[in-house]
Scaffold this motif. Structure first.
Motif, short mmCIF file in Angstrom:
data_model
loop_
_atom_site.label_atom_id
_atom_site.label_comp_id
_atom_site.label_asym_id
_atom_site.label_seq_id
_atom_site.Cartn_x
_atom_site.Cartn_y
_atom_site.Cartn_z
N LEU A 67 -0.62 4.95 -0.48
CA LEU A 67 -1.45 5.32 0.80
C LEU A 67 -0.40 5.72 1.82
CD1 LEU A 67 -3.89 5.81 2.31
CD2 LEU A 67 -3.97 3.54 2.86
N HIS A 68 0.68 4.86 1.89
CA HIS A 68 1.50 5.03 3.29
C HIS A 68 2.41 6.54 3.01
CE1 HIS A 68 0.91 1.60 5.38
NE2 HIS A 68 1.26 0.79 4.42
N GLN A 76 1.53 9.06 1.05
CA GLN A 76 0.46 10.15 1.28
C GLN A 76 0.23 10.54 2.65
OE1 GLN A 76 -3.27 9.26 -0.47
NE2 GLN A 76 -3.67 11.12 -1.10
N MET A 77 0.22 9.50 3.43
CA MET A 77 -0.28 9.68 4.67
C MET A 77 0.86 10.05 5.71
SD MET A 77 -3.50 9.62 5.05
CE MET A 77 -3.97 9.51 6.64
N PHE A 118 0.73 -1.15 0.00
CA PHE A 118 -0.04 0.21 -0.02
C PHE A 118 0.89 1.33 0.10
CE2 PHE A 118 -2.54 -3.38 2.00
CZ PHE A 118 -3.49 -3.46 1.17
#
Length: 146
Positions: free
Chosen positions: A129-130, A132-133, A126
């Protein structure tokens, strides 16, 4: 006195703090790097935070000869991770392009951050997602701790 400050005062190492490589590059030394005091980073809004054990995330750029050191890059720059050959199950994720998290002890901050690994985990499944966060997670934790 916060729990973090108390744990440093008692000589115990505090939990890992999520940081970006750019924060470590700009850090100041508070005590011996391997002590509970470690380095002082800017945690935003004029606040500072003492760190010695860190949690970082980044993309593997290079696994150096012998497989003991890895170069990673986050959105603020590069950093080196030592001792990866001593981490159980750490090697399978140490391929260029993989996105990983590293927990470790700060060994140096200049000219480039160097971390001695305690734990490595593959976050590639992922990765978008990782990535981005990650900066938001770093900012949130540091606001709570500072």
């Amino acid at each position: 006195m916060s729990k973090l400050q108390q744990s440093c005062k008692d000589g115990k190492r505090s939990p890992p703090v999520k940081v970006l490589s750019g924060q470590l590059r700009a850090a100041g030394i508070r005590g011996a790097a391997d002590s509970a005091e470690g380095y002082v980073i800017r945690a935003g809004r004029g606040r500072t935070l003492r760190v010695s054990l860190v949690w970082m995330q980044g993309t593997v750029l290079e696994v150096q000869l012998g497989g003991t050191t890895v170069m990673l890059m986050d959105e603020t720059g590069t950093f080196a991770v030592l001792g990866v050959n001593n981490i159980p199950k750490g090697k399978p994720c140490l391929l260029p392009g993989k996105y990983v998290m590293v927990m470790g002890v700060i060994q140096a901050v200049s000219p480039e951050p160097v971390i001695r690994a305690v734990k490595i985990a593959d976050l590639s499944d992922f990765a978008a997602l990782h990535r981005q966060m990650w900066k938001l997670e770093v900012e949130e934790l540091q606001q709570v701790l500072a």
